[in-house]
Design an enzyme around this catalytic site. Structure first.
Site, PDB file in Angstrom:
ATOM      1  N   LYS A  13      16.867  49.889  15.975  1.00 28.45           N
ATOM      2  CA  LYS A  13      18.286  49.539  16.129  1.00 28.45           C
ATOM      3  C   LYS A  13      19.163  50.364  15.178  1.00 28.45           C
ATOM      4  CE  LYS A  13      17.536  45.272  14.983  1.00 28.45           C
ATOM      5  NZ  LYS A  13      16.094  45.333  14.680  1.00 28.45           N
ATOM      6  N   ARG A  95      21.287  36.459  15.031  1.00 31.65           N
ATOM      7  CA  ARG A  95      19.833  36.299  15.156  1.00 31.65           C
ATOM      8  C   ARG A  95      19.357  34.856  15.065  1.00 31.65           C
ATOM      9  NH1 ARG A  95      16.956  40.290  11.032  1.00 31.65           N
ATOM     10  NH2 ARG A  95      18.862  41.434  10.775  1.00 31.65           N
ATOM     11  N   ARG A 134       8.506  53.587   6.925  1.00 29.66           N
ATOM     12  CA  ARG A 134       9.949  53.866   6.848  1.00 29.66           C
ATOM     13  C   ARG A 134      10.358  54.246   5.425  1.00 29.66           C
ATOM     14  NH1 ARG A 134      14.173  49.573   8.999  1.00 29.66           N
ATOM     15  NH2 ARG A 134      12.950  48.177   7.686  1.00 29.66           N
ATOM     16  N   ARG A 167      12.121  50.390   1.517  1.00 26.32           N
ATOM     17  CA  ARG A 167      12.872  49.140   1.395  1.00 26.32           C
ATOM     18  C   ARG A 167      11.986  48.054   0.790  1.00 26.32           C
ATOM     19  NH1 ARG A 167      16.207  47.738   6.845  1.00 26.32           N
ATOM     20  NH2 ARG A 167      15.166  45.744   6.533  1.00 26.32           N
ATOM     21  N   ARG A 178       9.135  38.627   8.776  1.00 26.00           N
ATOM     22  CA  ARG A 178      10.328  38.999   9.553  1.00 26.00           C
ATOM     23  C   ARG A 178      10.015  39.009  11.037  1.00 26.00           C
ATOM     24  NH1 ARG A 178      10.540  44.204   6.598  1.00 26.00           N
ATOM     25  NH2 ARG A 178      12.037  45.019   8.098  1.00 26.00           N
TER      26      ARG A 178
HETATM   27  P1  AP5 Z   1      14.927  51.250  12.160  1.00 30.44           P
HETATM   28  O1  AP5 Z   1      15.944  51.868  13.067  1.00 30.44           O
HETATM   29  O2  AP5 Z   1      15.207  51.304  10.693  1.00 30.44           O
HETATM   30  O3  AP5 Z   1      14.561  49.738  12.596  1.00 30.44           O
HETATM   31  P2  AP5 Z   1      15.511  48.498  12.924  1.00 30.44           P
HETATM   32  O4  AP5 Z   1      15.367  48.133  14.353  1.00 30.44           O
HETATM   33  O5  AP5 Z   1      16.894  48.753  12.413  1.00 30.44           O
HETATM   34  O6  AP5 Z   1      14.791  47.310  12.146  1.00 30.44           O
HETATM   35  P3  AP5 Z   1      15.013  46.725  10.690  1.00 30.44           P
HETATM   36  O7  AP5 Z   1      13.677  46.713   9.993  1.00 30.44           O
HETATM   37  O8  AP5 Z   1      16.122  47.410   9.968  1.00 30.44           O
HETATM   38  O9  AP5 Z   1      15.406  45.231  11.001  1.00 30.44           O
HETATM   39  P4  AP5 Z   1      15.478  44.093   9.928  1.00 30.44           P
HETATM   40  O10 AP5 Z   1      15.927  42.901  10.674  1.00 30.44           O
HETATM   41  O11 AP5 Z   1      14.233  43.935   9.152  1.00 30.44           O
HETATM   42  O12 AP5 Z   1      16.522  44.608   8.869  1.00 30.44           O
HETATM   43  P5  AP5 Z   1      18.072  44.301   8.663  1.00 30.44           P
HETATM   44  O13 AP5 Z   1      18.585  45.332   7.768  1.00 30.44           O
HETATM   45  O14 AP5 Z   1      18.747  44.050   9.939  1.00 30.44           O
HETATM   46  O15 AP5 Z   1      13.516  52.001  12.472  1.00 30.44           O
HETATM   47  C1  AP5 Z   1      12.340  51.663  11.741  1.00 30.44           C
HETATM   48  C2  AP5 Z   1      11.484  52.920  11.499  1.00 30.44           C
HETATM   49  O16 AP5 Z   1      11.078  53.472  12.763  1.00 30.44           O
HETATM   50  C3  AP5 Z   1      12.199  54.046  10.757  1.00 30.44           C
HETATM   51  O17 AP5 Z   1      11.302  54.642   9.874  1.00 30.44           O
HETATM   52  C4  AP5 Z   1      12.592  55.046  11.870  1.00 30.44           C
HETATM   53  O18 AP5 Z   1      12.617  56.380  11.389  1.00 30.44           O
HETATM   54  C5  AP5 Z   1      11.448  54.837  12.874  1.00 30.44           C
HETATM   55  N1  AP5 Z   1      11.891  55.024  14.272  1.00 30.44           N
HETATM   56  C6  AP5 Z   1      13.016  54.508  14.846  1.00 30.44           C
HETATM   57  N2  AP5 Z   1      13.078  54.868  16.162  1.00 30.44           N
HETATM   58  C7  AP5 Z   1      11.969  55.623  16.403  1.00 30.44           C
HETATM   59  C8  AP5 Z   1      11.446  56.289  17.573  1.00 30.44           C
HETATM   60  N3  AP5 Z   1      12.098  56.226  18.764  1.00 30.44           N
HETATM   61  N4  AP5 Z   1      10.284  56.957  17.468  1.00 30.44           N
HETATM   62  C9  AP5 Z   1       9.619  56.994  16.276  1.00 30.44           C
HETATM   63  N5  AP5 Z   1      10.055  56.410  15.133  1.00 30.44           N
HETATM   64  C10 AP5 Z   1      11.218  55.721  15.200  1.00 30.44           C
HETATM   65  O19 AP5 Z   1      18.009  42.894   7.888  1.00 30.44           O
HETATM   66  C11 AP5 Z   1      17.407  42.821   6.603  1.00 30.44           C
HETATM   67  C12 AP5 Z   1      17.442  41.394   6.107  1.00 30.44           C
HETATM   68  O20 AP5 Z   1      18.813  40.975   5.917  1.00 30.44           O
HETATM   69  C13 AP5 Z   1      16.839  40.326   7.016  1.00 30.44           C
HETATM   70  O21 AP5 Z   1      15.432  40.240   6.868  1.00 30.44           O
HETATM   71  C14 AP5 Z   1      17.571  39.075   6.501  1.00 30.44           C
HETATM   72  O22 AP5 Z   1      17.039  38.646   5.286  1.00 30.44           O
HETATM   73  C15 AP5 Z   1      18.966  39.602   6.255  1.00 30.44           C
HETATM   74  N6  AP5 Z   1      19.810  39.501   7.454  1.00 30.44           N
HETATM   75  C16 AP5 Z   1      20.340  40.545   8.165  1.00 30.44           C
HETATM   76  N7  AP5 Z   1      21.031  40.107   9.211  1.00 30.44           N
HETATM   77  C17 AP5 Z   1      20.952  38.756   9.181  1.00 30.44           C
HETATM   78  C18 AP5 Z   1      21.455  37.727  10.027  1.00 30.44           C
HETATM   79  N8  AP5 Z   1      22.166  38.009  11.128  1.00 30.44           N
HETATM   80  N9  AP5 Z   1      21.160  36.452   9.701  1.00 30.44           N
HETATM   81  C19 AP5 Z   1      20.453  36.141   8.598  1.00 30.44           C
HETATM   82  N10 AP5 Z   1      19.928  37.064   7.769  1.00 30.44           N
HETATM   83  C20 AP5 Z   1      20.180  38.373   8.054  1.00 30.44           C
HETATM   84 MG    MG Z   2      17.941  48.198  10.658  1.00 27.94          MG
END
Ligand code: AP5
Ligand code: MG
Length: 227
Positions: A13, A95, A134, A167, A178
């Site tokens: 994403k 979410r 990552r 991270r 997660r």
């Molecule tokens: P990447 O694009 O970074 O993955 P992503 O889908 O963004 O997943 P996240 O891990 O960031 O989601 P998350 O929910 O854990 O984190 P968030 O910051 O939202 O891609 C991942 C890897 O794959 C990278 O290395 C990339 O290079 C590789 N890749 C991507 N596409 C590829 C492809 N096509 N081919 C090959 N490789 C590829 O949230 C973090 C924390 O914040 C949560 O755990 C929670 O504690 C809090 N939080 C955030 N939002 C909320 C909410 N709405 N409610 C409550 N808590 C929240």
């Molecule tokens: Mg992300």
């Protein structure tokens, strides 16, 4: 118009959001990035959120809805000041069911609408492989992968020259937590948006460019089909 990117952790994403936002004139609103910025700045929100993020738990709904509402108010202020703002591209929000209902109420109050919810899919083993390798730039937010898309110069960010890091929540324990929270709390929301007729699904288990082309096409179609 606003757009939501949904899908499990590691599906891509964040990787896709920057390009899609630029191409569609949307502002990338990642709740994860907003929490990480608060942690870095050591604000009261950041101090509270750090432990929650490190463990892979979810920040409480009222706090999350509060930061999204503030961000939408900032966007409206930028729009009023003459900046071209098409809408928000939400990444990682909503979410939980309470967040989805809260967003609906928020948009209704503001007279705004959701144009599309894009669901990304990929098999579990691919997600774990992507998250485990990552690397991110803590300065500019660029995302890399040690095998699939490493920085050109070892551990230095291509974009800004800062040292890239892993991270704090990309540990095996937090990844497991997660992903299981996604299955329990977030995946059920897919039906909520499917019932509204705005859910589109993209196969995220392909190269970054192929996924990106599909997303832009789907959002452009949605923007014209439900104005
Ligand atoms: P990447 O694009 O970074 O993955 P992503 O889908 O963004 O997943 P996240 O891990 O960031 O989601 P998350 O929910 O854990 O984190 P968030 O910051 O939202 O891609 C991942 C890897 O794959 C990278 O290395 C990339 O290079 C590789 N890749 C991507 N596409 C590829 C492809 N096509 N081919 C090959 N490789 C590829 O949230 C973090 C924390 O914040 C949560 O755990 C929670 O504690 C809090 N939080 C955030 N939002 C909320 C909410 N709405 N409610 C409550 N808590 C929240
Ligand atoms: Mg992300």
């Amino acid at each position: 118009m606003h757009v939501i990117f949904m899908g499990p952790q590691g599906v891509g994403k964040g990787t896709q959001a920057t390009t899609a936002a630029d191409r569609l004139g949307l502002t990338h609103v990642s709740t994860g990035d907003l929490f990480r910025a608060a942690i870095k700045a050591q604000t009261p929100l950041g101090v509270m959120a750090k432990e929650i993020l490190d463990k892979g738990e979810l920040v409480p709904d009222d706090i999350t809805l509060g930061i999204v509402e503030s961000r939408l108010e900032e966007l409206a202020a930028e729009h009023a000041a003459g900046k071209h703002v098409n809408g928000a591209l939400f990444d990682g929000f909503p979410r939980t069911p309470a967040q989805a209902r809260g967003l609906d109420e928020l948009l209704e109050r503001r007279g705004e609408r959701l144009a599309a919810v894009i669901e990304f899919t990929a098999p579990r083993e691919v997600l774990v492989e992507r998250l485990s390798g990552r690397r991110v730039c803590p300065n500019c937010g660029a995302t890399y992968h040690v095998d699939f898309s490493p920085p050109k110069d070892d551990s230095i960010c291509d974009r800004c020259g800062h040292q890239v890091i892993q991270r704090a929540d990309d540990t095996p324990e937090a990844i497991e937590r997660r992903l299981s929270l996604y299955d329990q709390q977030t995946a059920p929301l897919l039906n909520y948006f499917r019932d509204q007729g705005i859910l589109k699904t993209v196969d995220g288990n392909r190269g970054v460019e192929a996924v990106s082309a599909d997303i832009v096409k789907l959002i452009e179609e949605s923007a014209t089909s439900n104005i």
